[in-house]
Design a protein around this motif. Structure first.
Motif, PDB file in Angstrom:
ATOM      1  N   SER A  92     -10.218   1.055  -4.267  1.00 20.99           N
ATOM      2  CA  SER A  92     -11.263   1.899  -3.703  1.00 20.99           C
ATOM      3  C   SER A  92     -12.202   1.127  -2.788  1.00 20.99           C
ATOM      4  CB  SER A  92     -12.076   2.558  -4.826  1.00 20.99           C
ATOM      5  OG  SER A  92     -12.796   1.592  -5.556  1.00 20.99           O
ATOM      6  N   ASN A  93     -12.637   1.806  -1.746  1.00 16.22           N
ATOM      7  CA  ASN A  93     -13.693   1.312  -0.854  1.00 16.22           C
ATOM      8  C   ASN A  93     -13.390  -0.042  -0.240  1.00 16.22           C
ATOM      9  OD1 ASN A  93     -15.483   3.603  -1.342  1.00 16.22           O
ATOM     10  ND2 ASN A  93     -15.752   2.731  -3.382  1.00 16.22           N
ATOM     11  N   ASN A  94     -12.110  -0.336  -0.020  1.00 16.54           N
ATOM     12  CA  ASN A  94     -11.743  -1.534   0.724  1.00 16.54           C
ATOM     13  C   ASN A  94     -11.790  -1.225   2.217  1.00 16.54           C
ATOM     14  OD1 ASN A  94     -10.884  -3.388  -1.570  1.00 16.54           O
ATOM     15  ND2 ASN A  94      -9.670  -1.556  -2.000  1.00 16.54           N
ATOM     16  N   GLY A  95     -12.063  -2.231   3.042  1.00 19.00           N
ATOM     17  CA  GLY A  95     -12.231  -1.982   4.462  1.00 19.00           C
ATOM     18  C   GLY A  95     -10.954  -1.622   5.185  1.00 19.00           C
ATOM     19  N   GLY A  96      -9.812  -2.105   4.697  1.00 17.07           N
ATOM     20  CA  GLY A  96      -8.521  -1.788   5.284  1.00 17.07           C
ATOM     21  C   GLY A  96      -7.779  -0.758   4.447  1.00 17.07           C
ATOM     22  N   ASP A  97      -6.456  -0.935   4.349  1.00 17.80           N
ATOM     23  CA  ASP A  97      -5.654  -0.038   3.522  1.00 17.80           C
ATOM     24  C   ASP A  97      -5.888  -0.331   2.038  1.00 17.80           C
ATOM     25  OD1 ASP A  97      -4.525   0.935   5.884  1.00 17.80           O
ATOM     26  OD2 ASP A  97      -2.819  -0.461   5.778  1.00 17.80           O
ATOM     27  N   GLY A  98      -5.695   0.693   1.210  1.00 17.16           N
ATOM     28  CA  GLY A  98      -5.705   0.436  -0.226  1.00 17.16           C
ATOM     29  C   GLY A  98      -4.609  -0.543  -0.588  1.00 17.16           C
ATOM     30  N   VAL A  99      -3.385  -0.260  -0.137  1.00 18.06           N
ATOM     31  CA  VAL A  99      -2.260  -1.176  -0.284  1.00 18.06           C
ATOM     32  C   VAL A  99      -1.445  -1.135   0.995  1.00 18.06           C
ATOM     33  CG1 VAL A  99      -0.839   0.593  -1.412  1.00 18.06           C
ATOM     34  CG2 VAL A  99      -0.250  -1.828  -1.683  1.00 18.06           C
ATOM     35  N   HIS A 100      -0.958  -2.287   1.409  1.00 12.81           N
ATOM     36  CA  HIS A 100      -0.128  -2.418   2.610  1.00 12.81           C
ATOM     37  C   HIS A 100       1.016  -3.352   2.242  1.00 12.81           C
ATOM     38  CE1 HIS A 100       0.182  -2.536   7.183  1.00 12.81           C
ATOM     39  NE2 HIS A 100       1.112  -3.387   6.767  1.00 12.81           N
ATOM     40  N   ALA A 101       2.250  -2.836   2.245  1.00 10.88           N
ATOM     41  CA  ALA A 101       3.379  -3.643   1.800  1.00 10.88           C
ATOM     42  C   ALA A 101       4.670  -3.148   2.438  1.00 10.88           C
ATOM     43  CB  ALA A 101       3.509  -3.596   0.278  1.00 10.88           C
ATOM     44  N   ASP A 102       5.730  -3.936   2.304  1.00 12.09           N
ATOM     45  CA  ASP A 102       7.031  -3.500   2.776  1.00 12.09           C
ATOM     46  C   ASP A 102       7.478  -2.271   1.988  1.00 12.09           C
ATOM     47  OD1 ASP A 102       9.521  -3.864   4.336  1.00 12.09           O
ATOM     48  OD2 ASP A 102      10.392  -4.319   2.368  1.00 12.09           O
ATOM     49  N   LYS A 103       7.352  -2.324   0.660  1.00 11.39           N
ATOM     50  CA  LYS A 103       7.599  -1.182  -0.206  1.00 11.39           C
ATOM     51  C   LYS A 103       6.424  -1.022  -1.160  1.00 11.39           C
ATOM     52  CE  LYS A 103      12.681  -1.461  -0.354  1.00 11.39           C
ATOM     53  NZ  LYS A 103      13.861  -1.587  -1.252  1.00 11.39           N
ATOM     54  N   VAL A 104       6.039   0.217  -1.415  1.00 14.97           N
ATOM     55  CA  VAL A 104       4.973   0.515  -2.372  1.00 14.97           C
ATOM     56  C   VAL A 104       5.547   1.389  -3.468  1.00 14.97           C
ATOM     57  CG1 VAL A 104       2.778   1.679  -2.727  1.00 14.97           C
ATOM     58  CG2 VAL A 104       3.160   0.369  -0.621  1.00 14.97           C
ATOM     59  N   ASN A 105       5.365   0.967  -4.705  1.00 22.00           N
ATOM     60  CA  ASN A 105       5.773   1.750  -5.870  1.00 22.00           C
ATOM     61  C   ASN A 105       4.551   1.881  -6.776  1.00 22.00           C
ATOM     62  OD1 ASN A 105       6.895   2.743  -8.274  1.00 22.00           O
ATOM     63  ND2 ASN A 105       8.856   1.767  -7.852  1.00 22.00           N
ATOM     64  N   ALA A 106       3.928   3.066  -6.779  1.00 17.44           N
ATOM     65  CA  ALA A 106       2.676   3.252  -7.503  1.00 17.44           C
ATOM     66  C   ALA A 106       2.805   4.341  -8.546  1.00 17.44           C
ATOM     67  CB  ALA A 106       1.554   3.598  -6.524  1.00 17.44           C
ATOM     68  N   ARG A 107       2.252   4.079  -9.726  1.00 19.70           N
ATOM     69  CA  ARG A 107       2.260   5.044 -10.825  1.00 19.70           C
ATOM     70  C   ARG A 107       0.861   5.079 -11.449  1.00 19.70           C
ATOM     71  NH1 ARG A 107       6.180   7.305 -14.231  1.00 19.70           N
ATOM     72  NH2 ARG A 107       7.783   6.206 -13.036  1.00 19.70           N
ATOM     73  N   SER A 108       0.341   6.296 -11.628  1.00 18.48           N
ATOM     74  CA  SER A 108      -0.968   6.484 -12.274  1.00 18.48           C
ATOM     75  C   SER A 108      -2.046   5.618 -11.619  1.00 18.48           C
ATOM     76  CB  SER A 108      -0.873   6.160 -13.772  1.00 18.48           C
ATOM     77  OG  SER A 108       0.092   6.985 -14.398  1.00 18.48           O
ATOM     78  N   THR A 109      -2.034   5.585 -10.294  1.00 15.34           N
ATOM     79  CA  THR A 109      -2.953   4.745  -9.525  1.00 15.34           C
ATOM     80  C   THR A 109      -3.785   5.616  -8.595  1.00 15.34           C
ATOM     81  OG1 THR A 109      -1.603   2.755  -9.664  1.00 15.34           O
ATOM     82  CG2 THR A 109      -3.047   2.942  -7.750  1.00 15.34           C
ATOM     83  N   SER A 110      -5.047   5.250  -8.387  1.00 15.74           N
ATOM     84  CA  SER A 110      -5.949   5.983  -7.502  1.00 15.74           C
ATOM     85  C   SER A 110      -6.237   5.162  -6.254  1.00 15.74           C
ATOM     86  CB  SER A 110      -7.261   6.299  -8.214  1.00 15.74           C
ATOM     87  OG  SER A 110      -7.044   7.178  -9.307  1.00 15.74           O
ATOM     88  N   PHE A 111      -6.153   5.826  -5.107  1.00 17.18           N
ATOM     89  CA  PHE A 111      -6.464   5.226  -3.810  1.00 17.18           C
ATOM     90  C   PHE A 111      -7.630   6.040  -3.232  1.00 17.18           C
ATOM     91  CE2 PHE A 111      -1.975   4.881  -4.747  1.00 17.18           C
ATOM     92  CZ  PHE A 111      -1.646   3.562  -4.459  1.00 17.18           C
ATOM     93  N   LEU A 112      -8.828   5.512  -3.311  1.00 17.88           N
ATOM     94  CA  LEU A 112     -10.015   6.316  -3.036  1.00 17.88           C
ATOM     95  C   LEU A 112     -10.923   5.644  -2.010  1.00 17.88           C
ATOM     96  CD1 LEU A 112     -11.008   7.152  -6.748  1.00 17.88           C
ATOM     97  CD2 LEU A 112      -9.424   8.415  -5.265  1.00 17.88           C
ATOM     98  N   GLY A 113     -11.219   6.346  -0.928  1.00 18.67           N
ATOM     99  CA  GLY A 113     -12.271   5.927  -0.017  1.00 18.67           C
ATOM    100  C   GLY A 113     -12.033   4.625   0.710  1.00 18.67           C
ATOM    101  N   ASN A 114     -10.778   4.259   0.965  1.00 20.81           N
ATOM    102  CA  ASN A 114     -10.511   3.039   1.707  1.00 20.81           C
ATOM    103  C   ASN A 114     -10.667   3.277   3.209  1.00 20.81           C
ATOM    104  OD1 ASN A 114      -9.526   1.128  -0.504  1.00 20.81           O
ATOM    105  ND2 ASN A 114      -8.288   2.955  -0.877  1.00 20.81           N
ATOM    106  N   GLY A 115     -10.948   2.208   3.964  1.00 26.48           N
ATOM    107  CA  GLY A 115     -11.227   2.352   5.382  1.00 26.48           C
ATOM    108  C   GLY A 115     -10.013   2.571   6.252  1.00 26.48           C
ATOM    109  N   GLY A 116      -8.829   2.283   5.739  1.00 27.84           N
ATOM    110  CA  GLY A 116      -7.588   2.558   6.448  1.00 27.84           C
ATOM    111  C   GLY A 116      -6.801   3.627   5.719  1.00 27.84           C
ATOM    112  N   ASP A 117      -5.485   3.425   5.580  1.00 27.94           N
ATOM    113  CA  ASP A 117      -4.660   4.349   4.807  1.00 27.94           C
ATOM    114  C   ASP A 117      -4.856   4.093   3.310  1.00 27.94           C
ATOM    115  OD1 ASP A 117      -3.693   5.135   7.261  1.00 27.94           O
ATOM    116  OD2 ASP A 117      -1.778   4.083   7.064  1.00 27.94           O
TER     117      ASP A 117
END
Length: 218
Positions: A92-117
């Motif tokens: 949350s509230n990071n200036g760039g993306d919440g996560v940026h990777a070649d592959k993203v595998n997310a479970r029960s995770t929140s991506f809130l209010g980040n400055g990018g994707d």
């Protein structure tokens, strides 16, 4: 105990292997990473918090994050050269993306209010039971494939809800009310789904608007 490296012009932790946060907070220098993974993949186990750095976690390989809060970093919450696996995390509230990777595998995770994707993948983004809300860029983006399912909600993001070469929504996934940025309709086209192929939307999933990025129209 908590570790405050905000006055130290270097990464807070240079990690080879595995880090147990034990409920504590690591605070980094805004020009350096909080956790820098060296020589291969790494794993960070919570509970605990990574904050105040450039990237919260940076790895040239892969990384796994379990039950960790990664917030208020100037760059990306997590940046990985290969696969980022996220379980029960909060980015949350990071200036760039919440996560940026070649592959993203997310479970029960929140991506809130980040400055990018909220979540950006080069090849494939897979989200189960996730909350993607209020990010300034796209909620979820992938150069190739995005799979959003199992009660994942994508809403209130600035640009597109999901932007990918191929999109699959299944099992009660909901993508709606995105495109909240003032740029939408002025300098940016913004919809809930943006893809150059007809999206696959399961009978129990839902989306609001869609855009054909190849030929125009819905």
């Amino acid at each position: 105990g908590d570790l405050d490296c905000s006055a130290t012009a270097d990464d807070a932790v240079k990690l080879q292997g595995r880090l147990h946060l034990g409920g504590f907070t690591l605070t980094g220098h805004p020009a350096h990473d909080v956790v820098r993974c060296e020589k291969g993949a790494c794993r960070i186990d919570g509970p605990g918090t990574l904050t105040g750095g450039a990237d919260g976690i940076r790895s040239d390989k892969g990384t796994r994050v379990i039950n960790v809060t990664i917030s208020n970093n100037t760059g990306d919450g997590v940046r990985a050269g290969k696969t980022a696996r996220l379980d029960d995390a909060l980015l949350s509230n990071n200036g760039g993306d919440g996560v940026h990777a070649d592959k993203v595998n997310a479970r029960s995770t929140s991506f809130l209010g980040n400055g990018g994707d909220g979540a950006h993948a080069v090849r494939k983004a897979t989200l189960f039971y996730c909350d993607v809300t209020g990010n300034d860029g796209d909620g979820v983006s992938s150069d190739r494939l995005a799979k959003v399912s199992h009660d994942t909600t994508v809403t209130g993001n600035g640009l597109d809800g999901v932007d990918a070469g191929r999109i699959m929504l299944k099992r009660n996934a909901s993508v709606s009310v995105n495109g909240t940025s003032a740029m939408c309709g002025v300098t940016e086209e913004c919809d809930d789904l943006a893809t150059d192929r007809r999206p696959i939307v399961g009978s129990d999933a839902s989306c609001g608007t869609s855009r054909d990025t190849a030929d125009g129209g819905t």
